[in-house]
Design a protein around this motif. Structure first.
Motif, short mmCIF file in Angstrom:
data_model
loop_
_atom_site.label_atom_id
_atom_site.label_comp_id
_atom_site.label_asym_id
_atom_site.label_seq_id
_atom_site.Cartn_x
_atom_site.Cartn_y
_atom_site.Cartn_z
N ASP A 1 0.83 -1.21 0.00
CA ASP A 1 0.00 0.00 0.00
C ASP A 1 0.86 1.26 0.00
O ASP A 1 0.55 2.24 -0.69
N GLN A 2 1.95 1.24 0.74
CA GLN A 2 2.84 2.39 0.78
C GLN A 2 3.51 2.61 -0.58
O GLN A 2 3.67 3.75 -1.03
N ILE A 3 3.86 1.53 -1.22
CA ILE A 3 4.48 1.63 -2.54
C ILE A 3 3.48 2.20 -3.55
O ILE A 3 3.82 3.08 -4.35
N MET A 4 2.24 1.74 -3.49
CA MET A 4 1.21 2.24 -4.40
C MET A 4 0.94 3.72 -4.16
O MET A 4 0.77 4.49 -5.10
N GLN A 5 0.92 4.12 -2.89
CA GLN A 5 0.69 5.53 -2.59
C GLN A 5 1.85 6.39 -3.08
O GLN A 5 1.64 7.47 -3.64
N ALA A 6 3.07 5.92 -2.88
CA ALA A 6 4.23 6.67 -3.35
C ALA A 6 4.23 6.78 -4.87
O ALA A 6 4.55 7.84 -5.43
N THR A 7 3.83 5.70 -5.54
CA THR A 7 3.77 5.72 -7.00
C THR A 7 2.73 6.74 -7.48
O THR A 7 2.97 7.50 -8.42
N GLY A 8 1.58 6.76 -6.81
CA GLY A 8 0.55 7.74 -7.17
C GLY A 8 1.02 9.17 -6.95
O GLY A 8 0.75 10.06 -7.76
N ILE B 1 4.13 10.22 -7.04
CA ILE B 1 5.15 10.53 -8.06
C ILE B 1 4.47 10.86 -9.39
O ILE B 1 4.85 11.82 -10.07
N ARG B 2 3.46 10.06 -9.76
CA ARG B 2 2.73 10.34 -11.01
C ARG B 2 2.07 11.71 -10.96
O ARG B 2 2.09 12.48 -11.93
N GLU B 3 1.45 12.03 -9.81
CA GLU B 3 0.81 13.34 -9.66
C GLU B 3 1.84 14.46 -9.76
O GLU B 3 1.61 15.49 -10.40
N THR B 4 3.00 14.25 -9.14
CA THR B 4 4.06 15.26 -9.20
C THR B 4 4.54 15.48 -10.63
O THR B 4 4.72 16.63 -11.07
N LEU B 5 4.73 14.40 -11.37
CA LEU B 5 5.18 14.52 -12.76
C LEU B 5 4.13 15.22 -13.62
O LEU B 5 4.46 16.07 -14.46
N ARG B 6 2.85 14.88 -13.41
CA ARG B 6 1.78 15.52 -14.17
C ARG B 6 1.72 17.02 -13.87
O ARG B 6 1.61 17.85 -14.78
N LEU B 7 1.83 17.38 -12.59
CA LEU B 7 1.79 18.79 -12.21
C LEU B 7 3.01 19.55 -12.73
O LEU B 7 2.91 20.70 -13.15
N LYS B 8 4.18 18.89 -12.69
CA LYS B 8 5.40 19.53 -13.20
C LYS B 8 5.28 19.82 -14.69
O LYS B 8 5.65 20.90 -15.16
N LYS B 9 4.72 18.87 -15.42
CA LYS B 9 4.53 19.06 -16.86
C LYS B 9 3.56 20.21 -17.11
O LYS B 9 3.79 21.05 -18.00
N MET B 10 2.48 20.30 -16.31
CA MET B 10 1.50 21.36 -16.47
C MET B 10 2.14 22.72 -16.17
O MET B 10 1.93 23.69 -16.90
N VAL B 11 2.93 22.80 -15.12
CA VAL B 11 3.59 24.06 -14.76
C VAL B 11 4.56 24.48 -15.85
O VAL B 11 4.65 25.66 -16.22
N ASP B 12 5.31 23.50 -16.39
CA ASP B 12 6.27 23.82 -17.46
C ASP B 12 5.56 24.35 -18.71
O ASP B 12 6.04 25.30 -19.34
N THR B 13 4.44 23.74 -19.09
CA THR B 13 3.75 24.21 -20.29
C THR B 13 3.14 25.59 -20.08
O THR B 13 3.15 26.42 -20.99
N ILE B 14 2.63 25.84 -18.90
CA ILE B 14 2.04 27.16 -18.64
C ILE B 14 3.13 28.23 -18.55
O ILE B 14 2.98 29.33 -19.09
N SER B 15 4.24 27.90 -17.89
CA SER B 15 5.30 28.91 -17.74
C SER B 15 6.05 29.16 -19.06
O SER B 15 6.73 30.17 -19.20
N ALA B 16 5.92 28.26 -20.02
CA ALA B 16 6.58 28.46 -21.31
C ALA B 16 5.84 29.49 -22.17
O ALA B 16 6.41 30.03 -23.12
N LYS B 17 4.60 29.78 -21.84
CA LYS B 17 3.83 30.77 -22.61
C LYS B 17 4.40 32.16 -22.38
O LYS B 17 4.88 32.49 -21.29
N LYS B 18 4.34 32.99 -23.41
CA LYS B 18 4.86 34.35 -23.29
C LYS B 18 3.85 35.26 -22.61
O LYS B 18 4.22 36.15 -21.85
#
Length: 137
Positions: free
Chosen positions: A86-93, A95-112
């Motif tokens: 259960d701890q491994i599954m929570q950590a995986t979730g 990490i996935r959420e962090t990667l998704r949010l990081k990608k969203m922040v990068d795309t938004i901050s790339a806009k002029k």
């Protein structure tokens, strides 16, 4: 800048004394009516008090009585493997959420040019990212 206001209030004047000064005749009138009622119908008032106390006693043991519900303590046998998985599954979730949010922040901050919706989305994404980061600790 602000002028000090000095109060020349009499220290003997309190809230109670001012209320009594204003509403004193009404208090006296109600008090006199209560005394006259008690003097006119003493047996009725005594009976009403006894009835209300008996009613309170009956209601407290019937309607308002809360039985203590026996709490059944069931012991769950949880294997350490399940807890670890259960701890491994929570950590995986997380990490996935962090990667998704990081990608969203990068795309938004790339806009002029950012719009109001982009700013709100960026702010909420950064908040969720910080909450996810705090839950990892």
């Amino acid at each position: 800048m602000w002028k000090k206001i000095h109060s020349n209030r009499d220290p003997k004047d309190t809230l109670y004394s001012e209320i009594r000064k204003e509403f004193g005749p009404y208090f006296t009138m109600v008090s006199n009516m209560g005394k006259r009622l008690a003097e006119s119908y003493p047996k009725f008032l005594f009976g009403a008090m006894i009835f209300l106390m008996a009613l309170s006693l009956v209601l407290s043991f019937t309607v308002f009585h809360h039985q203590d519900k026996a709490k059944i303590n069931t012991v769950k046998k949880v294997s350490p493997i399940e807890v670890g998985f259960d701890q491994i599954m929570q950590a995986t979730g997380n990490i996935r959420e962090t990667l998704r949010l990081k990608k969203m922040v990068d795309t938004i901050s790339a806009k002029k040019q950012l719009t109001g919706a982009d700013s709100a989305l960026l702010d909420s994404a950064l908040d969720r990212l910080s909450k996810t980061h705090q839950s990892l600790r």
